[in-house]
Scaffold this motif. Structure first.
Motif, PDB file in Angstrom:
ATOM      1  N   GLY A 249     -11.376  -9.238  -0.628  1.00  0.00           N
ATOM      2  CA  GLY A 249     -11.871  -8.018  -0.008  1.00  0.00           C
ATOM      3  C   GLY A 249     -10.802  -7.174   0.640  1.00  0.00           C
ATOM      4  O   GLY A 249     -11.115  -6.283   1.439  1.00  0.00           O
ATOM      5  N   LYS A 250      -9.524  -7.406   0.290  1.00  0.00           N
ATOM      6  CA  LYS A 250      -8.423  -6.661   0.885  1.00  0.00           C
ATOM      7  C   LYS A 250      -7.938  -5.559  -0.062  1.00  0.00           C
ATOM      8  O   LYS A 250      -8.002  -5.687  -1.277  1.00  0.00           O
ATOM      9  CB  LYS A 250      -7.255  -7.606   1.211  1.00  0.00           C
ATOM     10  CG  LYS A 250      -7.598  -8.689   2.232  1.00  0.00           C
ATOM     11  CD  LYS A 250      -7.936  -8.096   3.587  1.00  0.00           C
ATOM     12  CE  LYS A 250      -8.199  -9.180   4.618  1.00  0.00           C
ATOM     13  NZ  LYS A 250      -8.484  -8.597   5.963  1.00  0.00           N
ATOM     14  N   LYS A 251      -7.450  -4.474   0.527  1.00  0.00           N
ATOM     15  CA  LYS A 251      -6.896  -3.356  -0.225  1.00  0.00           C
ATOM     16  C   LYS A 251      -5.396  -3.553  -0.407  1.00  0.00           C
ATOM     17  O   LYS A 251      -4.695  -3.992   0.517  1.00  0.00           O
ATOM     18  CB  LYS A 251      -7.159  -2.042   0.498  1.00  0.00           C
ATOM     19  CG  LYS A 251      -8.636  -1.718   0.700  1.00  0.00           C
ATOM     20  CD  LYS A 251      -9.317  -1.382  -0.610  1.00  0.00           C
ATOM     21  CE  LYS A 251     -10.734  -0.874  -0.373  1.00  0.00           C
ATOM     22  NZ  LYS A 251     -11.379  -0.452  -1.635  1.00  0.00           N
ATOM     23  N   THR A 252      -4.893  -3.190  -1.594  1.00  0.00           N
ATOM     24  CA  THR A 252      -3.483  -3.402  -1.902  1.00  0.00           C
ATOM     25  C   THR A 252      -2.873  -2.175  -2.552  1.00  0.00           C
ATOM     26  O   THR A 252      -3.575  -1.322  -3.107  1.00  0.00           O
ATOM     27  CB  THR A 252      -3.297  -4.608  -2.841  1.00  0.00           C
ATOM     28  OG1 THR A 252      -3.989  -4.359  -4.074  1.00  0.00           O
ATOM     29  CG2 THR A 252      -3.835  -5.892  -2.209  1.00  0.00           C
ATOM     30  N   GLY A 253      -1.545  -2.097  -2.507  1.00  0.00           N
ATOM     31  CA  GLY A 253      -0.835  -0.995  -3.133  1.00  0.00           C
ATOM     32  C   GLY A 253       0.534  -1.420  -3.625  1.00  0.00           C
ATOM     33  O   GLY A 253       1.136  -2.354  -3.088  1.00  0.00           O
ATOM     34  N   SER A 254       1.020  -0.740  -4.663  1.00  0.00           N
ATOM     35  CA  SER A 254       2.353  -0.986  -5.200  1.00  0.00           C
ATOM     36  C   SER A 254       3.033   0.353  -5.435  1.00  0.00           C
ATOM     37  O   SER A 254       2.452   1.255  -6.048  1.00  0.00           O
ATOM     38  CB  SER A 254       2.266  -1.753  -6.520  1.00  0.00           C
ATOM     39  OG  SER A 254       3.531  -1.793  -7.174  1.00  0.00           O
ATOM     40  N   ILE A 255       4.267   0.484  -4.949  1.00  0.00           N
ATOM     41  CA  ILE A 255       5.065   1.685  -5.174  1.00  0.00           C
ATOM     42  C   ILE A 255       6.323   1.287  -5.930  1.00  0.00           C
ATOM     43  O   ILE A 255       7.187   0.586  -5.412  1.00  0.00           O
ATOM     44  CB  ILE A 255       5.433   2.384  -3.857  1.00  0.00           C
ATOM     45  CG1 ILE A 255       4.171   2.718  -3.050  1.00  0.00           C
ATOM     46  CG2 ILE A 255       6.254   3.640  -4.126  1.00  0.00           C
ATOM     47  CD1 ILE A 255       4.462   3.303  -1.680  1.00  0.00           C
ATOM     48  N   ASN A 256       6.389   1.699  -7.179  1.00  0.00           N
ATOM     49  CA  ASN A 256       7.534   1.495  -8.068  1.00  0.00           C
ATOM     50  C   ASN A 256       7.798   0.030  -8.416  1.00  0.00           C
ATOM     51  O   ASN A 256       8.899  -0.320  -8.848  1.00  0.00           O
ATOM     52  CB  ASN A 256       8.800   2.144  -7.493  1.00  0.00           C
ATOM     53  CG  ASN A 256       8.872   3.617  -7.834  1.00  0.00           C
ATOM     54  OD1 ASN A 256       8.186   4.091  -8.738  1.00  0.00           O
ATOM     55  ND2 ASN A 256       9.694   4.364  -7.100  1.00  0.00           N
TER      56      ASN A 256
END
Length: 529
Positions: free
Chosen positions: A170-177
């Protein structure tokens, strides 16, 4: 190391001049900004995980002594600083990132290196080592492997990434490059219009990633919102400024996910050219970190609102200058065999295929020749360090000093990571220190070398050897990029294998100082918030 996409973009800058003035098709509007913000509330700390390519503790220490790294100094003084985090093997970014995000060595995640041979497909897999090699292998093939197959099929589909695990929690994640980004949310990579003529690649590619996925201008959720450096001369956004600016926007707009991965590639290029002693790129990176943290209002506020974790992915060995003959050409050493030449067809007569990863190489034995005969031919060059191959359940190792051992998993000897082994022969071959009374072994020159060699030699199908060069030297095939007088990596030694780890904003400590163990640590940080 130079990331695959960066190399490909530089290559296309040369081959697509005819269409470079055509208007680029804008990326389709993604829903990332609508779905990325954490559901945990503003009081819950977010975890920002920053991978700085080729960050080394020796350079950080030198910069701190000269008082030229205020951001690093702030984070270290208010956190934890480790100088001996063990990287994956080979020490190439796609393999390391795969270990970081899956918590496994290549025997489980199945991404063996930047360059490897697929026995099943009868072709070299190259994610973008250098322009000459890419052209010989084929631009379309390299583009397809880097942008479609790496995350789509090469990275073990049965092994969950941190993005997939955190999504289930239930966690939000992100990836940059990040080049390794497989997750649960749908996204679209959109190729610039000027690539459509020189290649047969589709205009858009459907992928799965974290809730927020930014990969330069291939997929830029801030298109039309922020003016980011994403042109051809900026490597289409695969640069540190793009990463910092994108993360800064998320901080300012209070849209940080629970976990954000950031990749800063720029240092690597300078160190490859100038060698590990270069400090300018590290000072530039420190300035970028200050910019990032100031978006919280102040550096102090940053640690109130976020846990900052910074690592290097691998170190580098200083390569000797050209006049000291630092490049070990593997082809002449194997002239007794029919060795595949890049750009030609692999036929029934082909006996050996080379896949070089700077200071490390895979040597594929297509005709079931005796591995020892191949090893002896290679070991004739005094610049070779380690040669290893599988023999049933055993792994055989020979070094440049003619010391030999073999080992297998399981047994009475236990290392510091609670891994058990059986070893026969001369421990000096891998600089192992064995205490027979206590039934323990310690690693000296080659950190976690038994598990790392096992991981590489079981990473994909085929009969092959692993070869590494001594410090100061690097390996090469016909069109391999080399770094004479600069820096290089890929191998097993301390200089390339040990990287710094900085943790600020939490008292939690990692159980083991290995990149392969960081996934569990990061998940713990995120799920406790």
């Amino acid at each position: 190391m130079l990331k695959a996409v960066i190399v490909l973009f530089i290559l296309f800058l040369l081959i697509a001049v005819w269409s470079s003035r055509r208007k680029q098709k804008p990326s389709p509007q993604e829903k990332d900004l609508l779905q990325v913000k954490s559901n945990a509330g503003d009081s819950a700390k977010k975890v920002i995980f920053i991978v700085i390519d080729s960050l080394m503790a020796e350079a950080v220490d030198r910069g701190l002594e000269q008082k030229e790294l205020p951001a690093f100094q702030f984070l270290i003084e208010r956190g934890q600083y480790y100088k001996d985090m063990v990287s994956s093997f080979p020490t190439m970014s796609v393999t390391i990132d795969s270990s970081l995000l899956t918590g496994a060595y290549p025997d489980r995640h199945h991404v063996p290196g930047l360059n490897w041979y697929s026995v099943r497909d009868h072709k070299l897999i190259n994610y973008g080592t250098g322009p000459a090699e890419v052209i010989k292998i084929g631009v379309n093939q390299v583009m397809a492997d880097a942008l479609m197959q790496l995350n789509g099929s090469h990275l073990n589909p049965e092994l969950p990434t941190i993005y997939e695990d955190l999504s289930r929690a239930g966690k939000k994640t992100g990836s940059i490059n990040g080049l390794i980004y497989r997750g649960s949310a749908p996204h679209t990579l959109s190729l610039p219009a000027w690539m459509h003529g020189p290649t047969s690649m589709p205009e858009s590619i459907s992928v799965k990633g974290p809730d927020f996925l930014a990969l330069g201008s291939l997929t830029n959720p801030l298109e039309g919102i922020e003016d980011l450096p994403g042109s051809i001369i900026h490597r289409l956004g695969i640069n540190s400024e793009f990463s910092i600016s994108t993360a800064s926007y998320l901080i300012r707009e209070n849209k940080l996910p629970d976990f954000l991965y950031m990749y800063l590639p720029d240092m690597d290029q300078q160190i490859h050219k100038k060698g590990p002693s270069d400090l300018k790129s590290l000072k530039d990176t420190d300035h970028q970190l200050q910019t990032l943290l100031q978006n919280f209002g102040s550096l102090e506020n940053a640690l109130e609102k976020a846990i900052i974790v910074i690592i290097g992915d691998s170190g580098m060995t200083e390569i000797l200058p050209a006049n000291e003959n630092p490049v070990v050409e593997l082809f002449p050493l194997l002239q007794a065999f029919n060795v595949y030449r890049q750009g030609e067809a692999i036929t029934d007569e082909t006996e050996i295929v080379l896949a070089v990863n700077e200071t490390m190489a895979y040597v594929y034995n297509l005709k079931a020749r005796k591995a020892r005969a191949i090893a002896e031919a290679i070991r004739a060059d005094s610049r070779i360090d380690i040669i290893a191959w599988r023999d049933g359940e055993w792994i055989c190792v020979s070094n440049g000093a003619s010391k030999e051992l073999r080992f297998k998993t399981g047994g009475e000897l236990t290392d510091s990571y609670k891994q058990s082994w059986t070893i026969e022969g001369e421990p000096q071959a891998l600089d192992l220190k064995i205490n027979h009374e206590r039934q323990t072994l310690d690693y000296e020159r080659y950190p976690d070398v038994l598990q790392r060699l096992y991981g590489a030699l079981h990473s994909h199908d085929g009969d092959f050897l692993v070869v590494t060069a001594k410090p100061g030297y690097e390996l090469a095939d016909q069109h391999s990029p080399t770094h004479k007088g600069g820096g290089s990596h890929g191998s097993l030694g301390h200089a390339e294998s040990l990287v710094p780890l900085i943790i600020s904003g939490t008292e939690e400590r990692p159980e083991n100082l290995r990149i392969v163990d960081l996934k569990a640590f990061l998940q713990k940080l995120v799920t406790k918030q």
